[in-house]
Motif scaffolding. Structure first.
Motif, PDB file in Angstrom:
ATOM      1  N   GLY A  39      -9.021  60.238 -29.480  1.00 56.66           N
ATOM      2  CA  GLY A  39      -9.160  60.063 -30.876  1.00 56.66           C
ATOM      3  C   GLY A  39      -7.812  59.147 -31.310  1.00 56.66           C
ATOM      4  O   GLY A  39      -6.994  58.953 -30.450  1.00 56.66           O
ATOM      5  N   VAL A  40      -8.124  58.691 -32.642  1.00 55.88           N
ATOM      6  CA  VAL A  40      -7.102  57.777 -33.108  1.00 55.88           C
ATOM      7  C   VAL A  40      -5.743  58.362 -33.099  1.00 55.88           C
ATOM      8  O   VAL A  40      -5.400  59.763 -33.381  1.00 55.88           O
ATOM      9  CB  VAL A  40      -7.476  57.617 -34.684  1.00 55.88           C
ATOM     10  N   LEU A  41      -4.824  57.541 -32.892  1.00 59.20           N
ATOM     11  CA  LEU A  41      -3.357  57.872 -32.510  1.00 59.20           C
ATOM     12  C   LEU A  41      -2.617  57.850 -33.853  1.00 59.20           C
ATOM     13  O   LEU A  41      -2.654  56.932 -34.471  1.00 59.20           O
ATOM     14  CB  LEU A  41      -3.007  56.903 -31.379  1.00 59.20           C
ATOM     15  N   ASP A  42      -1.652  58.519 -33.934  1.00 58.87           N
ATOM     16  CA  ASP A  42      -0.812  58.501 -35.157  1.00 58.87           C
ATOM     17  C   ASP A  42       0.454  57.844 -34.647  1.00 58.87           C
ATOM     18  O   ASP A  42       0.608  57.060 -33.530  1.00 58.87           O
ATOM     19  CB  ASP A  42      -0.077  59.994 -35.422  1.00 58.87           C
ATOM     20  N   GLY A  43       1.492  57.478 -35.618  1.00 57.14           N
ATOM     21  CA  GLY A  43       2.549  56.722 -35.165  1.00 57.14           C
ATOM     22  C   GLY A  43       3.316  56.792 -33.665  1.00 57.14           C
ATOM     23  O   GLY A  43       3.702  56.121 -33.111  1.00 57.14           O
ATOM     24  N   LYS A  44       3.404  58.358 -33.552  1.00 54.09           N
ATOM     25  CA  LYS A  44       4.202  58.942 -32.725  1.00 54.09           C
ATOM     26  C   LYS A  44       3.486  58.457 -31.167  1.00 54.09           C
ATOM     27  O   LYS A  44       3.974  58.324 -30.400  1.00 54.09           O
ATOM     28  CB  LYS A  44       4.445  60.220 -32.579  1.00 54.09           C
TER      29      LYS A  44
END
Length: 185
Positions: A39-44
């Motif tokens: 899935g799409v990654l967040d900033g971290k």
């Protein structure tokens, strides 16, 4: 360490530059591209990925390099080599991998970059075998592995801890140096 650069007919595989990250994430951190990758990654998640890619190059001399299209210098994604670090997987095995933005799909870029990466693995980096990982549902990736001459290695499948749900069983493909010598890449 010298900057890594390897040219193919249409592409340049090279070390990452700071200015690559914004277009890389814009093009590849999408629901379609990341569908089979957890899935799409967040900033971290993006920061952790960047650090891993840089650390692979620093520690092993190879990584999933930035793939730049020579025609317009666009960063299309990544392709290259790393050492498998997946818990339960074939730790330490030379692993080929790729991730390209959607508008680069279906144009032969992934195969062109993967062929170059396998040539480098068996030539410059002295690998005796290279693996590639995917999931059952990722028909496009499995198809490329098969077109590269890789064979499905069910006995080496494992549960990938970083993927979720139905994507967790990682399936393994592999090719030996001898087998690669027989392939017309």
């Amino acid at each position: 360490m010298a900057d890594f650069r390897h040219q193919t007919e249409r592409l340049l595989l090279r070390d990452w530059r700071q200015e690559d990250w914004a277009p890389f994430w814009e093009g590849t951190n999408t629901p379609a591209v990341m569908r089979w990758l957890g899935g799409v990654l967040d900033g971290k998640g993006r920061e952790a990925t960047q650090e891993r890619l840089i650390s692979y190059a620093r520690e092993h001399g190879h990584t999933f390099w930035a793939v730049e299209r020579k025609e317009d210098n666009a960063v299309l994604g990544f392709c290259g080599l790393k050492r498998c670090t997946s818990k339960g997987g074939p730790i330490g095995a030379m692993e080929a991998g790729w991730r390209l933005r959607e508008d680069a799909w279906g144009r032969g870029y992934a195969k062109e970059a993967a062929v170059a990466s396998l040539n480098l693995a068996f030539g410059q980096f002295g690998a005796e075998e290279v693996i590639a990982l995917t999931v059952e549902g990722n028909a496009a990736s499995r198809g490329l592995m098969e077109r590269l001459g890789m064979r499905r290695r069910e006995e080496r499948d494992f549960v990938e801890q970083h993927w979720s749900g139905e994507d967790r069983p990682a399936i393994v493909y592999a090719i030996t140096r001898h087998e690669w010598d027989q392939v017309d890449g």
